[in-house]
Scaffold this motif. Sequence first.
Motif, PDB file in Angstrom:
ATOM      1  N   ALA A  50      -0.668  53.012 -53.828  1.00  0.00           N
ATOM      2  CA  ALA A  50      -0.943  51.654 -53.448  1.00  0.00           C
ATOM      3  C   ALA A  50      -2.358  51.431 -52.620  1.00  0.00           C
ATOM      4  CB  ALA A  50       0.185  50.813 -52.812  1.00  0.00           C
ATOM      5  N   LYS A  51      -2.509  52.082 -51.686  1.00  0.00           N
ATOM      6  CA  LYS A  51      -3.579  51.910 -50.980  1.00  0.00           C
ATOM      7  C   LYS A  51      -4.797  52.285 -51.451  1.00  0.00           C
ATOM      8  CE  LYS A  51      -5.863  53.643 -46.630  1.00  0.00           C
ATOM      9  NZ  LYS A  51      -5.487  54.622 -45.402  1.00  0.00           N
ATOM     10  N   GLY A  52      -4.671  53.426 -52.401  1.00  0.00           N
ATOM     11  CA  GLY A  52      -6.038  53.699 -53.172  1.00  0.00           C
ATOM     12  C   GLY A  52      -6.230  52.736 -54.071  1.00  0.00           C
ATOM     13  N   TRP A  53      -5.403  52.050 -54.644  1.00  0.00           N
ATOM     14  CA  TRP A  53      -5.591  51.098 -55.854  1.00  0.00           C
ATOM     15  C   TRP A  53      -6.277  49.966 -55.169  1.00  0.00           C
ATOM     16  CZ3 TRP A  53      -4.807  46.070 -56.980  1.00  0.00           C
ATOM     17  CH2 TRP A  53      -4.720  45.559 -57.978  1.00  0.00           C
ATOM     18  N   LEU A  54      -5.681  49.354 -53.980  1.00  0.00           N
ATOM     19  CA  LEU A  54      -6.307  48.413 -53.422  1.00  0.00           C
ATOM     20  C   LEU A  54      -7.828  48.565 -52.836  1.00  0.00           C
ATOM     21  CD1 LEU A  54      -3.386  47.037 -51.006  1.00  0.00           C
ATOM     22  CD2 LEU A  54      -4.341  45.686 -53.005  1.00  0.00           C
ATOM     23  N   VAL A  55      -8.122  49.628 -52.350  1.00  0.00           N
ATOM     24  CA  VAL A  55      -9.323  50.153 -51.743  1.00  0.00           C
ATOM     25  C   VAL A  55     -10.201  50.131 -53.123  1.00  0.00           C
ATOM     26  CG1 VAL A  55     -10.760  51.958 -51.196  1.00  0.00           C
ATOM     27  CG2 VAL A  55      -8.709  51.702 -49.871  1.00  0.00           C
ATOM     28  N   THR A  56      -9.914  50.674 -54.392  1.00  0.00           N
ATOM     29  CA  THR A  56     -10.735  50.694 -55.467  1.00  0.00           C
ATOM     30  C   THR A  56     -10.951  49.210 -55.804  1.00  0.00           C
ATOM     31  OG1 THR A  56      -9.994  52.759 -56.166  1.00  0.00           O
ATOM     32  CG2 THR A  56     -10.968  51.337 -57.773  1.00  0.00           C
ATOM     33  N   ALA A  57      -9.627  48.404 -55.923  1.00  0.00           N
ATOM     34  CA  ALA A  57      -9.885  47.041 -56.455  1.00  0.00           C
ATOM     35  C   ALA A  57     -11.005  46.125 -55.681  1.00  0.00           C
ATOM     36  CB  ALA A  57      -8.448  46.270 -56.457  1.00  0.00           C
ATOM     37  N   GLU A  81     -23.514  52.461 -55.670  1.00  0.00           N
ATOM     38  CA  GLU A  81     -22.601  53.686 -56.068  1.00  0.00           C
ATOM     39  C   GLU A  81     -21.377  53.494 -55.256  1.00  0.00           C
ATOM     40  OE1 GLU A  81     -22.974  58.540 -55.458  1.00  0.00           O
ATOM     41  OE2 GLU A  81     -24.503  57.322 -54.768  1.00  0.00           O
ATOM     42  N   GLU A  82     -20.464  53.630 -56.386  1.00  0.00           N
ATOM     43  CA  GLU A  82     -19.145  53.335 -56.029  1.00  0.00           C
ATOM     44  C   GLU A  82     -18.415  54.884 -55.277  1.00  0.00           C
ATOM     45  OE1 GLU A  82     -14.754  52.152 -58.002  1.00  0.00           O
ATOM     46  OE2 GLU A  82     -16.620  51.169 -58.610  1.00  0.00           O
ATOM     47  N   PRO A  83     -17.894  54.701 -54.146  1.00  0.00           N
ATOM     48  CA  PRO A  83     -17.256  56.144 -53.729  1.00  0.00           C
ATOM     49  C   PRO A  83     -15.865  56.246 -54.447  1.00  0.00           C
ATOM     50  CG  PRO A  83     -17.975  54.381 -51.969  1.00  0.00           C
ATOM     51  CD  PRO A  83     -18.148  53.712 -53.185  1.00  0.00           C
ATOM     52  N   PRO A  84     -15.497  57.225 -54.403  1.00  0.00           N
ATOM     53  CA  PRO A  84     -14.096  57.683 -54.973  1.00  0.00           C
ATOM     54  C   PRO A  84     -13.073  57.036 -54.354  1.00  0.00           C
ATOM     55  CG  PRO A  84     -14.978  59.608 -53.813  1.00  0.00           C
ATOM     56  CD  PRO A  84     -16.029  58.555 -53.661  1.00  0.00           C
ATOM     57  N   PRO A  85     -12.174  56.395 -55.115  1.00  0.00           N
ATOM     58  CA  PRO A  85     -10.910  55.852 -54.473  1.00  0.00           C
ATOM     59  C   PRO A  85      -9.979  56.927 -53.996  1.00  0.00           C
ATOM     60  CG  PRO A  85     -10.560  55.851 -57.008  1.00  0.00           C
ATOM     61  CD  PRO A  85     -11.898  56.473 -56.566  1.00  0.00           C
ATOM     62  N   GLY A  86      -9.006  56.299 -53.323  1.00  0.00           N
ATOM     63  CA  GLY A  86      -8.088  57.400 -52.599  1.00  0.00           C
ATOM     64  C   GLY A  86      -8.020  57.075 -51.224  1.00  0.00           C
ATOM     65  N   PRO A  87      -6.812  57.464 -50.335  1.00  0.00           N
ATOM     66  CA  PRO A  87      -6.329  57.404 -49.314  1.00  0.00           C
ATOM     67  C   PRO A  87      -7.514  57.902 -48.165  1.00  0.00           C
ATOM     68  CG  PRO A  87      -4.661  58.289 -50.407  1.00  0.00           C
ATOM     69  CD  PRO A  87      -5.653  58.442 -51.275  1.00  0.00           C
ATOM     70  N   ALA A  88      -7.747  57.178 -47.060  1.00  0.00           N
ATOM     71  CA  ALA A  88      -8.686  57.729 -46.203  1.00  0.00           C
ATOM     72  C   ALA A  88      -7.965  57.434 -44.575  1.00  0.00           C
ATOM     73  CB  ALA A  88     -10.043  56.755 -46.310  1.00  0.00           C
ATOM     74  N   SER A  89      -8.422  58.182 -43.892  1.00  0.00           N
ATOM     75  CA  SER A  89      -7.693  58.007 -42.362  1.00  0.00           C
ATOM     76  C   SER A  89      -8.622  56.742 -41.901  1.00  0.00           C
ATOM     77  CB  SER A  89      -8.618  59.221 -41.648  1.00  0.00           C
ATOM     78  OG  SER A  89      -8.297  58.889 -40.280  1.00  0.00           O
ATOM     79  N   SER A  90      -7.497  56.078 -41.406  1.00  0.00           N
ATOM     80  CA  SER A  90      -7.969  54.419 -40.998  1.00  0.00           C
ATOM     81  C   SER A  90      -7.286  53.979 -39.966  1.00  0.00           C
ATOM     82  CB  SER A  90      -7.528  53.371 -42.365  1.00  0.00           C
ATOM     83  OG  SER A  90      -6.159  53.595 -42.537  1.00  0.00           O
TER      84      SER A  90
END
Length: 381
Positions: A50-57, A81-90
């Motif tokens: 879910a988080k990766g989807w939201l970051v990408t969107a 340049e679009e960074p790769p999606p996915g979880p990140a420390s936040s």
Amino acid sequence: MDEALLRSLTPSVLGILVRRGADFAAAEDAVQDALVEAVRVWPADPPRDAKGWLVTAAWRKFLDATRADTARRRREDRVDEEPPPGPASSADDTLQLYFLCAHPSLSPSSAVALTLRAVGGLTTRQIAASYLVPEATMAQRISRAKRTVSGVRLDQPGDVANVLRVLYLVFNEGYSGDIDLAAEAIRLTRQLAAAIDHPEVAGLLALMLLHHARRASRTAPDGSLVPLADQDRSRWDRELIAEGVVILQSALARDRLGEFQAQAAVAALHADAPAAEETDWVQIVEWYDELLRLTDSPVVRLNRAVAVGEADGPRAGLAALAALDDSLPRHTAVAAYLHERDGDLTRAARLYTEAAHQAPNLAERDYLTRQAARLNTGRDG
């Protein structure tokens, strides 16, 4: 659709966009657009991450808005340049967003609105409904707040005390519209407690839980106020009370006392009493003394006068009250109560009537008017 999940992910997604180079206002708009898209798409096609989807969107929404703005063409070249999606420390990003939304340059009302939008993930419509103002008015307030903090770097240190004051303001708004702001404040404070190890954050969370535990008993079926002494304690939420007490005890054990811990200690003593007459008022006075050392607040002095009146008798309470400015909110109501306890019913009835005229809301006015009528009826009979 798990709306709670969406709202819990909002601050970390927003923080990631800001870290990638988006300014706060544009990033916040992009995250809101992504949340709307998630509400539309997820019921039929839920994402695995879910988080990766939201970051990408959200990042794509931001890039689309940047490309559409020719005045920002140079910034587009930097972030295209679009960074790769996915979880990140936040965790740090989330904490910094709390600091940013409670920035001292914002008015309290703007800080509350921005916190609910950027950290809480609420829509402008939901926030406006909660504060009973037009959506356009709230939109302007949030827009001004975003412009005010747009130049503040996300990695600058923030003031925890400011954040706690804003969260407590949210909590005290209670409930209106379709969002329970008291519950929302508890959720956000839990989230903050997970991001920062601070005894005052724990103290505020404990205070909220202890107050919220009594919520069901605060009003009668007709909507009228029920004072603490008359509340049906069987309706108090004992699980919330137990959780609040455990959190408070852990915070106090660190020996870094703050005002929210002291307020929570007072609330815990009320919650611990099986009946109103069993309340440990002596210890409550001692905690108000601690609060005065921390804040020297006139409101604390007023509450202390009530506690002294319960612990040492109404005349002692009136003596403590006499040292305070009689223009303080609730001063007249406290004086009425203490004079009634002291047996001066004529003066108490007059003061209840005065206090009713000064009441800040209809529920409190009705309650004070009924107290005056009760005493006047008793004397007439």
